[in-house]
Design an enzyme around this catalytic site. Structure first.
Site, PDB file in Angstrom:
ATOM      1  N   ARG A  20       0.834  -1.217   0.000  1.00 40.00           N
ATOM      2  CA  ARG A  20       0.000   0.000   0.000  1.00 40.00           C
ATOM      3  C   ARG A  20       0.861   1.257   0.000  1.00 40.00           C
ATOM      4  O   ARG A  20       0.938   1.983  -0.982  1.00 40.00           O
ATOM      5  CB  ARG A  20      -0.949  -0.026   1.209  1.00 40.00           C
ATOM      6  CG  ARG A  20      -2.091   1.003   1.119  1.00 40.00           C
ATOM      7  CD  ARG A  20      -1.715   2.370   1.588  1.00 40.00           C
ATOM      8  NE  ARG A  20      -1.239   2.420   2.969  1.00 40.00           N
ATOM      9  CZ  ARG A  20      -0.731   3.515   3.526  1.00 40.00           C
ATOM     10  NH1 ARG A  20      -0.618   4.636   2.831  1.00 40.00           N
ATOM     11  NH2 ARG A  20      -0.300   3.482   4.791  1.00 40.00           N
ATOM     12  N   ASP A  21       1.569   1.528   1.087  1.00 38.16           N
ATOM     13  CA  ASP A  21       2.335   2.753   1.207  1.00 38.16           C
ATOM     14  C   ASP A  21       3.532   2.755   0.264  1.00 38.16           C
ATOM     15  O   ASP A  21       4.008   3.822  -0.131  1.00 38.16           O
ATOM     16  CB  ASP A  21       2.803   2.923   2.661  1.00 38.16           C
ATOM     17  CG  ASP A  21       3.316   4.315   2.961  1.00 38.16           C
ATOM     18  OD1 ASP A  21       2.885   5.266   2.275  1.00 38.16           O
ATOM     19  OD2 ASP A  21       4.136   4.468   3.869  1.00 38.16           O
ATOM     20  N   HIS A 209       6.388   4.518  12.478  1.00 38.78           N
ATOM     21  CA  HIS A 209       6.437   4.476  11.014  1.00 38.78           C
ATOM     22  C   HIS A 209       7.453   5.529  10.578  1.00 38.78           C
ATOM     23  O   HIS A 209       7.155   6.717  10.547  1.00 38.78           O
ATOM     24  CB  HIS A 209       5.042   4.793  10.456  1.00 38.78           C
ATOM     25  CG  HIS A 209       4.932   4.662   8.976  1.00 38.78           C
ATOM     26  ND1 HIS A 209       4.073   3.759   8.378  1.00 38.78           N
ATOM     27  CD2 HIS A 209       5.536   5.316   7.953  1.00 38.78           C
ATOM     28  CE1 HIS A 209       4.163   3.864   7.070  1.00 38.78           C
ATOM     29  NE2 HIS A 209       5.048   4.813   6.786  1.00 38.78           N
ATOM     30  N   HIS A 211      10.426   7.205   7.995  1.00 43.31           N
ATOM     31  CA  HIS A 211      11.014   7.374   6.667  1.00 43.31           C
ATOM     32  C   HIS A 211      12.488   7.706   6.852  1.00 43.31           C
ATOM     33  O   HIS A 211      12.883   8.302   7.861  1.00 43.31           O
ATOM     34  CB  HIS A 211      10.297   8.480   5.901  1.00 43.31           C
ATOM     35  CG  HIS A 211       8.922   8.090   5.449  1.00 43.31           C
ATOM     36  ND1 HIS A 211       8.163   8.865   4.614  1.00 43.31           N
ATOM     37  CD2 HIS A 211       8.157   7.006   5.729  1.00 43.31           C
ATOM     38  CE1 HIS A 211       6.988   8.280   4.386  1.00 43.31           C
ATOM     39  NE2 HIS A 211       6.973   7.148   5.058  1.00 43.31           N
ATOM     40  N   CYS A 242       5.514   9.397   0.557  1.00 45.05           N
ATOM     41  CA  CYS A 242       4.220  10.038   0.754  1.00 45.05           C
ATOM     42  C   CYS A 242       3.931  10.901  -0.456  1.00 45.05           C
ATOM     43  O   CYS A 242       4.666  11.851  -0.737  1.00 45.05           O
ATOM     44  CB  CYS A 242       4.203  10.889   2.023  1.00 45.05           C
ATOM     45  SG  CYS A 242       2.632  11.774   2.260  1.00 45.05           S
ATOM     46  N   ASN A 251      10.280   4.571   2.768  1.00 45.21           N
ATOM     47  CA  ASN A 251      10.034   3.993   4.083  1.00 45.21           C
ATOM     48  C   ASN A 251      11.250   3.221   4.580  1.00 45.21           C
ATOM     49  O   ASN A 251      12.125   2.827   3.806  1.00 45.21           O
ATOM     50  CB  ASN A 251       8.858   3.009   3.998  1.00 45.21           C
ATOM     51  CG  ASN A 251       7.534   3.680   3.772  1.00 45.21           C
ATOM     52  OD1 ASN A 251       7.015   4.358   4.642  1.00 45.21           O
ATOM     53  ND2 ASN A 251       6.958   3.490   2.589  1.00 45.21           N
TER      54      ASN A 251
END
Length: 301
Positions: A20-21, A209, A211, A242, A251
């Site tokens: 997903r991300d 989470h 980055h 993002c 990420n």
């Protein structure tokens, strides 16, 4: 060889966000059958939580426009959770139609990002979340919450810790089982991470989470583990970022995280060799090398 350190958990859950991300920030649109294979490879590597897709409007994230078809194709392995991101009531409708049993919502810790990402104010974003979470819980779904810009915002600068805690506690109060604290542009440092987690006072309800914009993701993760967090979001191969924050880079790579945790004697249940193989396969399809340092090192033998 593992070298144990005091004050760390013996087991960590890696919440895989690559499908997903990761894929939502790729310029290329990956075929749905490839996405299904990607997710199944991750499950085969030992992942127990894989965020599969998002029910966001295809106008905003065309890379995930095939969410319905993907879930219809996806082989479900016993014991593996496949949560999806849900941005609004219509997204929840679609998730319920597809028989999803776990969703995630995403909020902002800053005013500007709430306006740019959610078209809401910092306060009015909760007007959107409240009915979504309530209906999801009534339908028997588990709900996770993300909070973006927890450490800094490209328009507003450093995010006050008290502001992050206020937003996060409201989301937990709605009934979300877990709160993922997002360093969306990767500006956090270990001391800041520790201070934020301690400000919440209940690390068992938190995930992180990170980055890796400034190379701090692993150091920040270690700080979070020392502060009591046991769930870490990561993306296979380090893909993603993002789409609404240009300064956000990839990420934290799942393989880099697993390498560090394995060296600390912390169990993840993941097969590093299978993860590297999957990332190498995916990098070939994306037409560029994996940004993960571990993948780069091990894929060269």
């Amino acid at each position: 060889m593992a070298y144990l350190m005091e004050g760390l958990p013996r087991q960590v859950t890696i919440y895989e966000v690559g499908p997903r991300d990761g894929l939502q920030n790729e310029s290329a649109v990956i075929p749905v059958e490839v996405k299904a294979e990607f997710i199944d490879r991750l499950a085969d590597a030992g992942h127990k939580v894989i965020e599969a897709t998002s029910f966001v409007h295809p106008k905003w994230v065309p890379q995930l426009a095939d969410a319905d078809e993907l879930l219809a194709r996806l082989p479900r392995r016993p014991g593996v959770r496949y949560p999806v991101l849900v941005p609004n009531p219509r997204g929840l409708d679609r998730a319920l139609e597809r028989g999803v049993d776990e969703i995630a919502i995403f909020a902002s810790a800053t005013e500007t990002f709430a306006a740019k990402n959610l078209n809401r104010s910092l306060e009015s974003q909760f007007e959107m979340f409240e009915p979504v979470v309530a209906r999801a819980l009534e339908s028997g779904l588990r709900v996770r919450a993300y909070v973006s810009m927890c450490f800094g915002d490209p328009w507003e600068g450093p995010t006050p810790i008290s502001q992050v805690v206020t937003v996060g506690e409201r989301l937990l109060g709605l009934g979300c089982y877990e709160l993922s604290l997002g360093d969306t542009i990767g500006v956090g440092t270990p001391g800041h991470v520790t201070a934020l987690i301690e400000a919440f006072g209940r690390p068992e309800r938190l995930a992180v989470h990170f980055h890796d914009t400034y190379g701090q993701a692993l150091g920040n993760t270690l700080a979070a583990l020392r502060a009591g967090v046991t769930t870490v979001d990561a993306s296979t191969g380090g893909i993603g970022g993002c789409p609404y924050a240009e300064s956000a880079t990839g990420n934290l790579a799942t393989e880099d995280l697993v390498w560090m945790l394995r060296g600390l004697g912390i169990e993840t249940g993941l097969d590093l060799g299978k993860l590297v193989s999957t990332s190498t396969w995916l990098a070939g399809l994306l037409g560029r090398p994996s940004p993960s340092r571990v993948v780069q090192a091990l894929s060269k033998g």
